[in-house]
Write a protein that holds these residues in place. Structure first.
Motif, PDB file in Angstrom:
ATOM      1  N   LEU A   1      -1.137   5.160   1.091  1.00 47.25           N
ATOM      2  CA  LEU A   1      -1.647   4.304   0.028  1.00 47.25           C
ATOM      3  C   LEU A   1      -3.105   4.619  -0.292  1.00 47.25           C
ATOM      4  CD1 LEU A   1      -0.172   0.796   0.961  1.00 47.25           C
ATOM      5  CD2 LEU A   1       0.580   2.351  -0.840  1.00 47.25           C
ATOM      6  N   ASP A   2      -3.841   5.113   0.687  1.00 46.20           N
ATOM      7  CA  ASP A   2      -5.265   5.374   0.509  1.00 46.20           C
ATOM      8  C   ASP A   2      -5.569   6.793   0.044  1.00 46.20           C
ATOM      9  OD1 ASP A   2      -6.308   2.813   1.386  1.00 46.20           O
ATOM     10  OD2 ASP A   2      -5.665   3.384   3.397  1.00 46.20           O
ATOM     11  N   HIS A   3      -4.722   7.744   0.398  1.00 44.20           N
ATOM     12  CA  HIS A   3      -5.072   9.144   0.197  1.00 44.20           C
ATOM     13  C   HIS A   3      -4.004   9.934  -0.544  1.00 44.20           C
ATOM     14  CE1 HIS A   3      -7.303   7.901   3.956  1.00 44.20           C
ATOM     15  NE2 HIS A   3      -8.246   8.097   3.051  1.00 44.20           N
ATOM     16  N   ASN A   4      -3.282   9.259  -1.425  1.00 44.49           N
ATOM     17  CA  ASN A   4      -2.280   9.958  -2.227  1.00 44.49           C
ATOM     18  C   ASN A   4      -1.851   9.086  -3.395  1.00 44.49           C
ATOM     19  OD1 ASN A   4      -0.714  12.161  -2.864  1.00 44.49           O
ATOM     20  ND2 ASN A   4       0.624  12.021  -1.077  1.00 44.49           N
ATOM     21  N   GLN A   5      -1.218   9.702  -4.349  1.00 41.87           N
ATOM     22  CA  GLN A   5      -0.573   9.022  -5.464  1.00 41.87           C
ATOM     23  C   GLN A   5       0.707   9.784  -5.767  1.00 41.87           C
ATOM     24  OE1 GLN A   5      -3.384   9.039  -8.688  1.00 41.87           O
ATOM     25  NE2 GLN A   5      -4.786   7.602  -7.689  1.00 41.87           N
ATOM     26  N   MET A   6       1.756   9.078  -6.169  1.00 38.81           N
ATOM     27  CA  MET A   6       3.033   9.738  -6.382  1.00 38.81           C
ATOM     28  C   MET A   6       2.950  10.812  -7.465  1.00 38.81           C
ATOM     29  SD  MET A   6       6.127  10.302  -5.518  1.00 38.81           S
ATOM     30  CE  MET A   6       6.514   8.989  -4.349  1.00 38.81           C
ATOM     31  N   ASP A   7       2.249  10.527  -8.557  1.00 32.12           N
ATOM     32  CA  ASP A   7       2.128  11.532  -9.618  1.00 32.12           C
ATOM     33  C   ASP A   7       1.437  12.791  -9.107  1.00 32.12           C
ATOM     34  OD1 ASP A   7       3.396   9.877 -11.398  1.00 32.12           O
ATOM     35  OD2 ASP A   7       1.555   9.227 -12.412  1.00 32.12           O
TER      36      ASP A   7
ATOM     37  N   HIS B   1      -0.210  13.040   2.153  1.00 32.31           N
ATOM     38  CA  HIS B   1      -1.575  12.902   1.649  1.00 32.31           C
ATOM     39  C   HIS B   1      -2.007  14.106   0.824  1.00 32.31           C
ATOM     40  CE1 HIS B   1      -1.779  15.085   5.503  1.00 32.31           C
ATOM     41  NE2 HIS B   1      -2.771  15.755   4.942  1.00 32.31           N
ATOM     42  N   ASP B   2      -2.979  13.873  -0.025  1.00 31.43           N
ATOM     43  CA  ASP B   2      -3.724  14.940  -0.668  1.00 31.43           C
ATOM     44  C   ASP B   2      -4.889  15.282   0.256  1.00 31.43           C
ATOM     45  OD1 ASP B   2      -4.615  16.497  -3.239  1.00 31.43           O
ATOM     46  OD2 ASP B   2      -6.379  15.341  -2.586  1.00 31.43           O
TER      47      ASP B   2
ATOM     48  N   GLU C   1      11.077   9.694  -6.396  1.00 28.39           N
ATOM     49  CA  GLU C   1      10.052   8.851  -5.784  1.00 28.39           C
ATOM     50  C   GLU C   1      10.644   7.911  -4.734  1.00 28.39           C
ATOM     51  OE1 GLU C   1       7.970   6.749  -8.828  1.00 28.39           O
ATOM     52  OE2 GLU C   1       7.411   8.565  -9.932  1.00 28.39           O
TER      53      GLU C   1
ATOM     54  N   ASN D   1       0.685  17.093   0.689  1.00 27.42           N
ATOM     55  CA  ASN D   1       1.446  17.450  -0.502  1.00 27.42           C
ATOM     56  C   ASN D   1       1.690  18.953  -0.567  1.00 27.42           C
ATOM     57  OD1 ASN D   1       1.335  14.748  -1.288  1.00 27.42           O
ATOM     58  ND2 ASN D   1      -0.446  15.060  -2.609  1.00 27.42           N
TER      59      ASN D   1
ATOM     60  N   TYR E   1       9.083   4.282  -2.447  1.00 29.61           N
ATOM     61  CA  TYR E   1       8.095   3.231  -2.662  1.00 29.61           C
ATOM     62  C   TYR E   1       7.828   2.502  -1.347  1.00 29.61           C
ATOM     63  CZ  TYR E   1      10.326   4.173  -7.134  1.00 29.61           C
ATOM     64  OH  TYR E   1      10.887   4.804  -8.216  1.00 29.61           O
TER      65      TYR E   1
END
Length: 272
Positions: free
Chosen positions: A225-231, A173-174, A257, A200, A259
């Motif tokens: 899925l709610d609190h992060n993005q791969m980029d 998570h971020d 990455e 992260n 998934y």
């Protein structure tokens, strides 16, 4: 073939990874329905009857959802420590006694023949489960480490996974996205705790201590899925590495990455 792997799925919706040598194939966790797992395996030209054993990291549903069905359908031995067996047996249904293998934390098991031997070592991690573990996989001098679902990177974990050629490392998570997100505070507190998940930034900080000349690729895994993005995860981890003086040429090191809904390409683990 040597040692190769594919992360079939990674995240809170389900986790499963296949590790394979010429003589052995193991499935690590089975956190999706049996039908979904079979579909993901087919995407990588795999079938359930190719698997020799299932290794379990811990008893949370996103790691054992399809375990019972897959194990029974293909008559597979299931490896887990005693505490994990005690907490998951009612969720996975009947597993024949001769297929219930107790693998104590900190021990190793080997599969396959001399040329295609796969050695699997378990190690303790910090997570809110009965007795969670990570795994390291060896074929000859090649080493792959699976390092997810841990609240913090202890010195013992670092000692276990350092000098990996490839790591599958949690970057869940971020922190700010989590703090501002919709989860109740008690769940946020659990995720942020020492028995939760690596952020992260924590993944980047840990990687600074795990990077050696052998380290070629790190797969960022178990993203929320709610609190992060791969980029964002890749940007944050890269920024931490660069701030600590790590700079790489394109052919020296790569962040890769995973998934939640499709498998990664097969990746072969080789010594540099």
């Amino acid at each position: 073939m040597g040692l190769r792997f594919t992360v079939l799925a990674s995240g809170s919706t389900g986790n499963a990874t296949i590790v394979q040598t010429e003589d052995a194939t193991v499935l690590i966790d089975a956190g999706l329905s049996a039908k979904k797992l079979e579909g993901l395996m087919k995407e990588r030209s795999m079938e359930g009857h190719h698997i020799d054993a299932i290794m379990v990291t811990h008893e949370h549903s996103d790691h054992i959802k399809g375990l019972g069905a897959i194990a029974r359908k293909y008559n597979l031995p299931v490896y887990a420590n005693e505490a994990t067996w005690e907490h998951m047996h009612k969720h996975v249904g009947q597993i024949d006694a001769d297929k219930r293998v107790i693998m104590q934390t900190g021990t190793a098991v080997e599969f396959g023949g001399m040329l295609g031997r796969l050695r699997v070592e378990s190690y303790a991690i910090s997570h809110d489960a009965a007795e969670p573990v990570g795994y390291c996989f060896y074929n000859g001098e090649c080493k792959l480490s699976l390092v997810t679902d841990l609240g913090y990177m202890s010195d013992k974990v670092k000692q276990q996974v350092i000098d990996s050629d490839i790591m599958v490392l949690e970057s869940n998570h971020d922190t700010e996205m989590l703090r501002m997100g919709r989860y109740p505070w008690n769940i946020k507190r659990r995720i942020l705790s020492d028995i939760g998940h690596l952020s992260n930034e924590a993944a980047g900080e840990a990687l600074c201590e795990l990077m050696t000349d052998r380290t070629q690729r790190v797969y960022l895994a178990h993203l929320s899925l709610d609190h992060n993005q791969m980029d964002l995860a890749k940007l944050t981890v890269n920024s931490v590495l660069e701030n600590r003086g790590f700079f790489f040429k394109q052919d020296e090191f790569a962040l890769k990455e995973t998934y939640h809904d499709r498998p990664t390409p097969w990746d072969e683990v080789k010594r540099r």
